[in-house]
Scaffold this motif. Structure first.
Motif, PDB file in Angstrom:
ATOM      1  N   MET A   7      28.581  20.423 -39.243  1.00 42.95           N
ATOM      2  CA  MET A   7      29.611  20.028 -38.281  1.00 42.95           C
ATOM      3  C   MET A   7      30.808  20.982 -38.354  1.00 42.95           C
ATOM      4  O   MET A   7      31.348  21.398 -37.320  1.00 42.95           O
ATOM      5  N   ASP A   8      31.201  21.372 -39.562  1.00 38.97           N
ATOM      6  CA  ASP A   8      32.328  22.286 -39.712  1.00 38.97           C
ATOM      7  C   ASP A   8      31.974  23.698 -39.238  1.00 38.97           C
ATOM      8  O   ASP A   8      32.833  24.396 -38.682  1.00 38.97           O
ATOM      9  N   ALA A   9      30.732  24.110 -39.434  1.00 39.84           N
ATOM     10  CA  ALA A   9      30.291  25.412 -38.920  1.00 39.84           C
ATOM     11  C   ALA A   9      30.346  25.412 -37.396  1.00 39.84           C
ATOM     12  O   ALA A   9      30.752  26.403 -36.770  1.00 39.84           O
ATOM     13  N   TRP A  10      29.950  24.303 -36.787  1.00 40.64           N
ATOM     14  CA  TRP A  10      30.034  24.160 -35.329  1.00 40.64           C
ATOM     15  C   TRP A  10      31.489  24.267 -34.877  1.00 40.64           C
ATOM     16  O   TRP A  10      31.800  24.969 -33.910  1.00 40.64           O
ATOM     17  N   ALA A  11      32.387  23.581 -35.563  1.00 45.00           N
ATOM     18  CA  ALA A  11      33.807  23.610 -35.192  1.00 45.00           C
ATOM     19  C   ALA A  11      34.369  25.028 -35.318  1.00 45.00           C
ATOM     20  O   ALA A  11      35.120  25.483 -34.449  1.00 45.00           O
ATOM     21  N   LEU A  12      33.979  25.730 -36.363  1.00 45.28           N
ATOM     22  CA  LEU A  12      34.439  27.110 -36.549  1.00 45.28           C
ATOM     23  C   LEU A  12      33.895  28.015 -35.448  1.00 45.28           C
ATOM     24  O   LEU A  12      34.635  28.821 -34.875  1.00 45.28           O
ATOM     25  N   ARG A  40      36.061  30.084 -32.685  1.00 45.81           N
ATOM     26  CA  ARG A  40      36.001  31.551 -32.569  1.00 45.81           C
ATOM     27  C   ARG A  40      35.438  32.019 -31.240  1.00 45.81           C
ATOM     28  O   ARG A  40      35.897  33.020 -30.692  1.00 45.81           O
ATOM     29  N   LEU A  41      34.430  31.313 -30.725  1.00 46.61           N
ATOM     30  CA  LEU A  41      33.781  31.741 -29.476  1.00 46.61           C
ATOM     31  C   LEU A  41      34.521  31.282 -28.227  1.00 46.61           C
ATOM     32  O   LEU A  41      34.547  31.998 -27.224  1.00 46.61           O
ATOM     33  N   PHE A  42      35.094  30.082 -28.273  1.00 45.64           N
ATOM     34  CA  PHE A  42      35.675  29.500 -27.070  1.00 45.64           C
ATOM     35  C   PHE A  42      37.166  29.195 -27.183  1.00 45.64           C
ATOM     36  O   PHE A  42      37.769  28.712 -26.228  1.00 45.64           O
ATOM     37  N   GLY A  43      37.743  29.426 -28.368  1.00 48.20           N
ATOM     38  CA  GLY A  43      39.162  29.155 -28.557  1.00 48.20           C
ATOM     39  C   GLY A  43      39.518  27.682 -28.572  1.00 48.20           C
ATOM     40  O   GLY A  43      40.663  27.320 -28.327  1.00 48.20           O
ATOM     41  N   ILE A  44      38.535  26.820 -28.868  1.00 44.17           N
ATOM     42  CA  ILE A  44      38.761  25.375 -28.898  1.00 44.17           C
ATOM     43  C   ILE A  44      39.061  24.954 -30.341  1.00 44.17           C
ATOM     44  O   ILE A  44      38.193  25.045 -31.204  1.00 44.17           O
ATOM     45  N   ALA A  45      40.278  24.540 -30.560  1.00 51.67           N
ATOM     46  CA  ALA A  45      40.693  24.137 -31.903  1.00 51.67           C
ATOM     47  C   ALA A  45      40.035  22.821 -32.296  1.00 51.67           C
ATOM     48  O   ALA A  45      39.785  21.962 -31.461  1.00 51.67           O
ATOM     49  N   SER A  46      39.761  22.697 -33.578  1.00 45.29           N
ATOM     50  CA  SER A  46      39.210  21.435 -34.075  1.00 45.29           C
ATOM     51  C   SER A  46      40.319  20.643 -34.753  1.00 45.29           C
ATOM     52  O   SER A  46      41.460  21.109 -34.858  1.00 45.29           O
TER      53      SER A  46
END
Length: 164
Positions: free
Chosen positions: A20-25, A29-35
């Protein structure tokens, strides 16, 4: 629960939370969507000892010492607890023969935690209804928790392959 099962549940919970954290990272990085900033979770937990369970805006609340570490530890503990409840519900044999659908259902059900508990406590309202784009927040939470469910399956599968 025997100690081997506890270790297995712990490893699956940590593994799924790592996914889940790898997905958030990757999403950041790819879409600029902060977690979620897990320091805010620690801040929320830190203020609980003073009887404060709900805040108007958690980001504006006075920080507490060690909030980042507390938040991250709680995040991983919650992942382990969700897997423990899941295994108690579906049975320990699932860990040796994992299937994807039940794990994804766990992810879908687990999204209730941020929607019904964390977001209201942080001042975002029930299911983020107070934020400018509540459906976007809800959808991102659902996708993230489905990724957690996929991580539960992946971590259990790796554990089964390693020898259950």
């Amino acid at each position: 629960m025997d100690s081997q099962l506890i270790v297995h549940v712990f490893l699956v919970g940590v593994g799924a939370t790592l996914v889940m954290d790898a997905w958030a990272l990757a999403r950041q990085r790819l879409f600029g969507i902060a977690s979620l900033d897990y320091a805010l979770v620690g801040r929320w937990l830190g203020h609980m000892r003073h009887g404060r369970l709900r805040h108007t805006a958690i980001a504006k609340v006075t920080p507490v010492r060690g909030e980042r570490l507390l938040g991250w530890c709680c995040h991983y503990l919650i992942g382990v607890v969700f897997v423990g409840w899941f295994v108690a519900f579906v049975g320990a044999q699932w860990l040796c023969r994992p299937t994807l659908l039940p794990a994804l259902l766990l992810g879908a059900v687990s999204v209730a935690a941020p929607l019904l508990l964390l977001q209201p406590a942080f001042g975002m309202g029930l299911a983020a209804w107070r934020v400018p784009n509540p459906w976007r927040v809800r959808l991102r939470a659902l996708v993230t928790h489905l990724v957690f469910g996929g991580g539960v399956y992946l971590a259990a599968w790796l554990g089964a392959v390693a020898g259950c």
